[in-house]
Design a protein around this motif. Structure first.
Motif, mmCIF file in Angstrom:
data_model
loop_
_atom_site.group_PDB
_atom_site.id
_atom_site.type_symbol
_atom_site.label_atom_id
_atom_site.label_comp_id
_atom_site.label_asym_id
_atom_site.label_seq_id
_atom_site.Cartn_x
_atom_site.Cartn_y
_atom_site.Cartn_z
ATOM 1 N N THR A 211 0.834 -1.209 0.000
ATOM 2 C CA THR A 211 0.000 0.000 0.000
ATOM 3 C C THR A 211 0.865 1.255 0.000
ATOM 4 O O THR A 211 0.511 2.266 -0.600
ATOM 5 N N GLN A 230 -8.032 -8.693 -2.004
ATOM 6 C CA GLN A 230 -8.843 -7.496 -1.744
ATOM 7 C C GLN A 230 -9.108 -7.328 -0.257
ATOM 8 O O GLN A 230 -8.880 -6.264 0.315
ATOM 9 N N GLU A 234 -7.407 -4.471 2.259
ATOM 10 C CA GLU A 234 -8.284 -3.510 2.947
ATOM 11 C C GLU A 234 -8.150 -3.630 4.461
ATOM 12 O O GLU A 234 -8.076 -2.638 5.178
ATOM 13 N N GLN A 237 -4.441 -2.598 6.356
ATOM 14 C CA GLN A 237 -3.769 -1.309 6.175
ATOM 15 C C GLN A 237 -3.745 -0.540 7.494
ATOM 16 O O GLN A 237 -4.631 -0.690 8.326
ATOM 17 N N ARG A 241 -5.303 5.362 4.555
ATOM 18 C CA ARG A 241 -5.782 4.151 3.879
ATOM 19 C C ARG A 241 -6.198 4.454 2.440
ATOM 20 O O ARG A 241 -6.704 5.532 2.125
ATOM 21 N N PRO A 243 -8.426 2.950 -0.927
ATOM 22 C CA PRO A 243 -9.450 1.970 -1.305
ATOM 23 C C PRO A 243 -8.886 0.872 -2.209
ATOM 24 O O PRO A 243 -7.986 1.110 -3.021
ATOM 25 N N VAL A 244 -9.451 -0.317 -2.060
ATOM 26 C CA VAL A 244 -9.057 -1.472 -2.885
ATOM 27 C C VAL A 244 -10.322 -1.993 -3.566
ATOM 28 O O VAL A 244 -11.221 -2.517 -2.903
ATOM 29 N N HIS A 266 -17.492 -2.269 1.248
ATOM 30 C CA HIS A 266 -16.044 -2.142 1.439
ATOM 31 C C HIS A 266 -15.715 -1.684 2.859
ATOM 32 O O HIS A 266 -16.448 -0.893 3.457
ATOM 33 N N ILE A 268 -13.016 0.084 3.432
ATOM 34 C CA ILE A 268 -12.552 1.450 3.196
ATOM 35 C C ILE A 268 -13.498 2.080 2.185
ATOM 36 O O ILE A 268 -13.573 1.627 1.030
ATOM 37 N N PRO A 270 -14.940 3.867 -0.671
ATOM 38 C CA PRO A 270 -14.337 4.457 -1.875
ATOM 39 C C PRO A 270 -15.076 5.697 -2.366
ATOM 40 O O PRO A 270 -14.624 6.351 -3.312
#
Length: 281
Positions: A211, A230, A234, A237, A241, A243-244, A266, A268, A270
């Protein structure tokens, strides 16, 4: 085009946004998906480590189901794709194993259907012009890095991946959709997802390195096609952070598919990045 569909366990659990976006993309492109009836877990990522025979026979059962459909089978999960491709190689090369599978699953037709990962279908099987003809919302120069991880690329001799060290397929796809893929050296590095429970300090170190490299490259999103990568990237991290996202989520966005809540799945969010590039309301 018509394909059989094997979602695997991840796409029914931690990777639901992958499942939703795959189905949406292929419906928009006019590709029919028929989920295999009575499919079962292929044993990734532990069966082959505990019992080599089970590591072949579990995926062989699904291959037998796929062969009865007469269609190639789409396998979005990189781990599932990897294990089914390895099992198919064993069945080709090992007459004793093939004979056992013939008896267990009532077939000897092991070459009728091929396992196909999402990227291969989008980038090799479908004409790019057909995909681009359906783009209604280009990705507006959003800076991204493409992350393949290990399972889509290795072992290269069996998976017939494009290049196990320097893959470019995802970059070319995202670039054509209007994103700005950034150069980095970690596209095929392992994130340690398979060691999440047994060696968490090692995994955290690998995730921080990946990352951090993505941020150094100027990316605002990491794009992957592997549900294990994925969730690992996520979840582990720290600090700032990033996004993935699954590649199919961005393809769906470019095709103008309204996301029925999959962004909210998610860890994180997005949405801020997507709004910055006018890709979300």
């Amino acid at each position: 085009m018509e394909l059989a569909y094997y979602p695997g366990c991840s796409l029914h659990s931690t990777g639901q946004e992958f499942d939703l976006s795959v189905r949406a993309v292929f419906e928009r492109l006019g590709v029919g998906l028929t989920e295999l009836e009575d499919w079962s877990c292929c044993g990734a990522s532990s069966a082959h480590a505990l019992d080599p025979d089970l590591g072949v026979l579990l995926p062989a059962r699904n291959l037998a189901l796929a062969n009865r459909t007469g269609m190639d089978v789409l396998m979005p999960c990189a781990a599932c794709y990897n294990r089914h491709a390895v099992a198919a190689a064993h069945l080709r090369d090992d007459p004793d194993m093939r004979a056992r599978a013939d008896v267990l699953f009532g077939t000897s037709a092991w070459d009728e259907s091929k396992a196909r990962p999402v990227l291969a279908v989008l980038c090799q099987d479908l004409p790019r012009r057909d995909l681009l003809a359906n783009v209604v919302r280009p990705l507006n120069g959003m800076p991204v890095v493409s992350y393949y991880g290990c399972l889509l690329l290795r072992p290269a001799g069996i998976l017939q991946s494009e290049d196990p060290e320097h893959p470019v397929m995802m970059d070319e796809l995202l670039s054509d959709l209007g994103a700005e893929p950034r150069r980095w050296s970690y596209a095929s590095e392992c994130c340690g997802g398979g060691l999440s429970l047994t060696r968490p300090p090692t995994v955290r170190r690998l995730v921080q390195r990946l990352t951090g490299a993505a941020r150094e490259a100027g990316a605002q999103v990491i794009v992957t096609s592997c549900p294990l990568c994925q969730v690992n990237l996520e979840m582990r991290q720290s600090g700032e952070r990033i996004p993935v996202l699954y590649v199919t989520e961005l393809v769906a966005t470019a095709l103008g598919v309204s996301s029925p809540g999959w962004w909210k799945k998610h860890l994180i969010d997005p949405a801020p990045v997507l709004r910055r590039y006018a890709l979300a309301d």
